[in-house]
Design a protein around this motif. Sequence first.
Motif, PDB file in Angstrom:
ATOM      1  N   ASN A  31       0.833  -1.200   0.000  1.00 30.54           N
ATOM      2  CA  ASN A  31       0.000   0.000   0.000  1.00 30.54           C
ATOM      3  C   ASN A  31       0.875   1.259   0.000  1.00 30.54           C
ATOM      4  OD1 ASN A  31      -2.922   1.057   0.447  1.00 30.54           O
ATOM      5  ND2 ASN A  31      -1.700   2.161   1.959  1.00 30.54           N
ATOM      6  N   SER A  32       1.974   1.213   0.757  1.00 35.32           N
ATOM      7  CA  SER A  32       2.891   2.348   0.781  1.00 35.32           C
ATOM      8  C   SER A  32       3.536   2.556  -0.579  1.00 35.32           C
ATOM      9  CB  SER A  32       3.980   2.123   1.844  1.00 35.32           C
ATOM     10  OG  SER A  32       3.411   2.008   3.130  1.00 35.32           O
ATOM     11  N   LEU A  33       3.842   1.440  -1.236  1.00 30.53           N
ATOM     12  CA  LEU A  33       4.423   1.530  -2.574  1.00 30.53           C
ATOM     13  C   LEU A  33       3.441   2.184  -3.540  1.00 30.53           C
ATOM     14  CD1 LEU A  33       6.749   0.709  -4.507  1.00 30.53           C
ATOM     15  CD2 LEU A  33       5.541  -1.447  -4.848  1.00 30.53           C
ATOM     16  N   HIS A  34       2.165   1.779  -3.436  1.00 29.57           N
ATOM     17  CA  HIS A  34       1.136   2.365  -4.297  1.00 29.57           C
ATOM     18  C   HIS A  34       0.987   3.862  -4.018  1.00 29.57           C
ATOM     19  CE1 HIS A  34      -2.652   2.894  -6.425  1.00 29.57           C
ATOM     20  NE2 HIS A  34      -3.174   3.400  -5.327  1.00 29.57           N
ATOM     21  N   ALA A  35       0.990   4.243  -2.728  1.00 29.57           N
ATOM     22  CA  ALA A  35       0.856   5.655  -2.370  1.00 29.57           C
ATOM     23  C   ALA A  35       2.027   6.459  -2.925  1.00 29.57           C
ATOM     24  CB  ALA A  35       0.783   5.798  -0.849  1.00 29.57           C
ATOM     25  N   THR A  36       3.219   5.883  -2.862  1.00 28.03           N
ATOM     26  CA  THR A  36       4.398   6.565  -3.389  1.00 28.03           C
ATOM     27  C   THR A  36       4.272   6.795  -4.892  1.00 28.03           C
ATOM     28  OG1 THR A  36       5.800   5.585  -1.689  1.00 28.03           O
ATOM     29  CG2 THR A  36       6.904   6.435  -3.640  1.00 28.03           C
ATOM     30  N   GLN A  37       3.734   5.790  -5.586  1.00 28.35           N
ATOM     31  CA  GLN A  37       3.554   5.918  -7.033  1.00 28.35           C
ATOM     32  C   GLN A  37       2.534   7.006  -7.366  1.00 28.35           C
ATOM     33  OE1 GLN A  37       5.133   4.058  -9.746  1.00 28.35           O
ATOM     34  NE2 GLN A  37       4.240   5.902 -10.654  1.00 28.35           N
ATOM     35  N   VAL A  38       1.442   7.058  -6.593  1.00 27.27           N
ATOM     36  CA  VAL A  38       0.411   8.074  -6.822  1.00 27.27           C
ATOM     37  C   VAL A  38       0.987   9.471  -6.612  1.00 27.27           C
ATOM     38  CG1 VAL A  38      -1.763   9.018  -5.951  1.00 27.27           C
ATOM     39  CG2 VAL A  38      -1.509   6.546  -6.239  1.00 27.27           C
ATOM     40  N   VAL A  39       1.757   9.626  -5.526  1.00 28.22           N
ATOM     41  CA  VAL A  39       2.357  10.935  -5.236  1.00 28.22           C
ATOM     42  C   VAL A  39       3.357  11.313  -6.321  1.00 28.22           C
ATOM     43  CG1 VAL A  39       3.868  12.172  -3.634  1.00 28.22           C
ATOM     44  CG2 VAL A  39       1.981  10.803  -2.750  1.00 28.22           C
ATOM     45  N   SER A  40       4.124  10.340  -6.786  1.00 27.67           N
ATOM     46  CA  SER A  40       5.105  10.608  -7.834  1.00 27.67           C
ATOM     47  C   SER A  40       4.418  11.062  -9.126  1.00 27.67           C
ATOM     48  CB  SER A  40       5.940   9.351  -8.095  1.00 27.67           C
ATOM     49  OG  SER A  40       6.876   9.570  -9.123  1.00 27.67           O
ATOM     50  N   ASN A  41       3.312  10.393  -9.469  1.00 26.75           N
ATOM     51  CA  ASN A  41       2.556  10.789 -10.664  1.00 26.75           C
ATOM     52  C   ASN A  41       1.996  12.202 -10.521  1.00 26.75           C
ATOM     53  OD1 ASN A  41       3.061   8.284 -11.761  1.00 26.75           O
ATOM     54  ND2 ASN A  41       1.072   7.434 -11.183  1.00 26.75           N
ATOM     55  N   ILE A 111      -3.728  12.811  -0.859  1.00 27.52           N
ATOM     56  CA  ILE A 111      -4.989  13.374  -0.380  1.00 27.52           C
ATOM     57  C   ILE A 111      -5.975  13.373  -1.543  1.00 27.52           C
ATOM     58  CG2 ILE A 111      -6.132  15.392   0.614  1.00 27.52           C
ATOM     59  CD1 ILE A 111      -3.377  16.273   1.668  1.00 27.52           C
ATOM     60  N   TYR A 112      -7.124  12.731  -1.344  1.00 21.38           N
ATOM     61  CA  TYR A 112      -8.146  12.618  -2.383  1.00 21.38           C
ATOM     62  C   TYR A 112      -9.357  13.491  -2.047  1.00 21.38           C
ATOM     63  CZ  TYR A 112      -5.753   8.346  -4.000  1.00 21.38           C
ATOM     64  OH  TYR A 112      -4.836   7.443  -4.474  1.00 21.38           O
ATOM     65  N   HIS A 113     -10.148  13.797  -3.076  1.00 19.64           N
ATOM     66  CA  HIS A 113     -11.435  14.441  -2.855  1.00 19.64           C
ATOM     67  C   HIS A 113     -12.382  13.451  -2.176  1.00 19.64           C
ATOM     68  CE1 HIS A 113      -9.842  17.030  -6.040  1.00 19.64           C
ATOM     69  NE2 HIS A 113     -10.753  17.944  -5.706  1.00 19.64           N
ATOM     70  N   GLY A 114     -13.074  13.895  -1.154  1.00 19.48           N
ATOM     71  CA  GLY A 114     -14.107  13.076  -0.519  1.00 19.48           C
ATOM     72  C   GLY A 114     -13.569  11.975   0.377  1.00 19.48           C
ATOM     73  N   THR A 115     -14.518  11.257   0.985  1.00 19.66           N
ATOM     74  CA  THR A 115     -14.156  10.214   1.953  1.00 19.66           C
ATOM     75  C   THR A 115     -14.886   8.905   1.644  1.00 19.66           C
ATOM     76  OG1 THR A 115     -15.889  11.056   3.440  1.00 19.66           O
ATOM     77  CG2 THR A 115     -13.638  11.840   3.812  1.00 19.66           C
ATOM     78  N   SER A 116     -14.920   8.528   0.395  1.00 16.52           N
ATOM     79  CA  SER A 116     -15.550   7.260   0.024  1.00 16.52           C
ATOM     80  C   SER A 116     -14.716   6.091   0.548  1.00 16.52           C
ATOM     81  CB  SER A 116     -15.669   7.158  -1.496  1.00 16.52           C
ATOM     82  OG  SER A 116     -14.385   7.088  -2.092  1.00 16.52           O
ATOM     83  N   SER A 117     -15.307   4.902   0.546  1.00 15.67           N
ATOM     84  CA  SER A 117     -14.611   3.710   1.038  1.00 15.67           C
ATOM     85  C   SER A 117     -13.355   3.432   0.216  1.00 15.67           C
ATOM     86  CB  SER A 117     -15.541   2.498   0.986  1.00 15.67           C
ATOM     87  OG  SER A 117     -16.653   2.681   1.826  1.00 15.67           O
ATOM     88  N   ALA A 118     -13.458   3.607  -1.102  1.00 18.67           N
ATOM     89  CA  ALA A 118     -12.308   3.365  -1.972  1.00 18.67           C
ATOM     90  C   ALA A 118     -11.161   4.320  -1.655  1.00 18.67           C
ATOM     91  CB  ALA A 118     -12.723   3.508  -3.431  1.00 18.67           C
ATOM     92  N   VAL A 119     -11.492   5.580  -1.379  1.00 19.04           N
ATOM     93  CA  VAL A 119     -10.473   6.571  -1.043  1.00 19.04           C
ATOM     94  C   VAL A 119      -9.780   6.211   0.260  1.00 19.04           C
ATOM     95  CG1 VAL A 119     -10.172   8.932  -0.202  1.00 19.04           C
ATOM     96  CG2 VAL A 119     -11.407   8.513  -2.327  1.00 19.04           C
ATOM     97  N   LEU A 120     -10.560   5.901   1.286  1.00 18.65           N
ATOM     98  CA  LEU A 120      -9.994   5.663   2.615  1.00 18.65           C
ATOM     99  C   LEU A 120      -9.270   4.329   2.728  1.00 18.65           C
ATOM    100  CD1 LEU A 120     -12.831   7.096   4.898  1.00 18.65           C
ATOM    101  CD2 LEU A 120     -10.743   8.211   4.086  1.00 18.65           C
ATOM    102  N   MET A 121      -9.413   3.465   1.719  1.00 19.00           N
ATOM    103  CA  MET A 121      -8.671   2.212   1.733  1.00 19.00           C
ATOM    104  C   MET A 121      -7.206   2.414   1.335  1.00 19.00           C
ATOM    105  SD  MET A 121     -10.423  -0.497   2.626  1.00 19.00           S
ATOM    106  CE  MET A 121      -9.670  -1.891   1.787  1.00 19.00           C
ATOM    107  N   SER A 122      -6.923   3.512   0.633  1.00 13.20           N
ATOM    108  CA  SER A 122      -5.571   3.678   0.106  1.00 13.20           C
ATOM    109  C   SER A 122      -4.937   5.028   0.395  1.00 13.20           C
ATOM    110  CB  SER A 122      -5.585   3.456  -1.418  1.00 13.20           C
ATOM    111  OG  SER A 122      -6.478   4.365  -2.044  1.00 13.20           O
ATOM    112  N   GLY A 123      -5.672   5.939   0.997  1.00 14.27           N
ATOM    113  CA  GLY A 123      -5.093   7.245   1.261  1.00 14.27           C
ATOM    114  C   GLY A 123      -5.903   8.041   2.260  1.00 14.27           C
TER     115      GLY A 123
END
Length: 330
Positions: A31-41, A111-123
């Motif tokens: 999950n941390s690896l995925h977050a790092t990739q999102v931030v890098s993008n 940081i994502y828009h909103g607080t949906s379940s999908a958002v809070l699972m990864s960020g």
Amino acid sequence: MKKYLPTILIALMFITGVALMAYPSVSNYWNSLHATQVVSNYSDAVENLDDDAYEELLEAARSYNEALAESQDGIYLDEEELETYESMLDITGDGVMGYITIEKIDVYLPIYHGTSSAVLMSGVGHIDGTSLPIGGESTHCVLSGHRGMPSALLFTNLDKLEVGDTFTLTVLDEEITYEVDLIQIVEPNETASLYIEDGEDYCTLVTCTPYGINTQRLLVRGKRTTNTAAHIQVSADAEEIAPVLAAPFVALPLILASLLIYLAICERQKKRSILQKEAMPGTSGDGKSDGGKSESGKFGETETPQKCSRRDSEDMIESRKQSSEDAAGP
């Protein structure tokens, strides 16, 4: 197959146990690896913005916050306001508006828009109806994150923050540092402390509490302060190496299980070979040849059924000759 069933069951139980123990660490790493990739993008997308587009995004966010501070209608948006909100600061098209860094508890999340379940699972989710995370007078940004998930740490260690600790928001190229000035536990419906205060620049981090029960909310509020250090971004090169580091954790249980099965099969084959050698003619109980000694005691001669019959016939003939000679007598 039935002979190997106990060994296979033991191996499967071992694999399951190791996998269950390794799952939280491996999953959190992934999950941390995925977050790092999102931030890098996100960082790459910001770098590719021209000056006009950059200023347009930032000015639109400032206007949004000013209108929100003047309305003070609470933190709930109607459908039209929600549509406007979701278009703010979304430069990558995936809802990412920036990222948060909390060095004390090793948090580095988009940081994502909103607080949906999908958002809070990864960020971390930005609560709509609160100020966008760009700072400024009369703003109060509220960010929410899960706690105690087996697949990711996220805000699990948020309770370790103390008054005086800091965290940083990075939106576009703007870095905003907040110093914790208030920590409180409230009921889920108590939102008064999340409202905008005139002239203040706040950011509140929200998560569930008590740990594992989640009946209340932990609020960690930060007040805008000067930036203390430049933020260090993780490069994409580190992400390419990371899977190599994670691979041993995934492969180890399989390797150990395979080794156990291999050893069990080898042991059974060894026992079977010994039993077969013991059952062979001319072989002693310890698996070694007896040199071909027969019951007749002659070395190197094996007493087969044919030889036994021939020897008996010769003995009978010899016996008859002896009887004839005795009968003839002198």
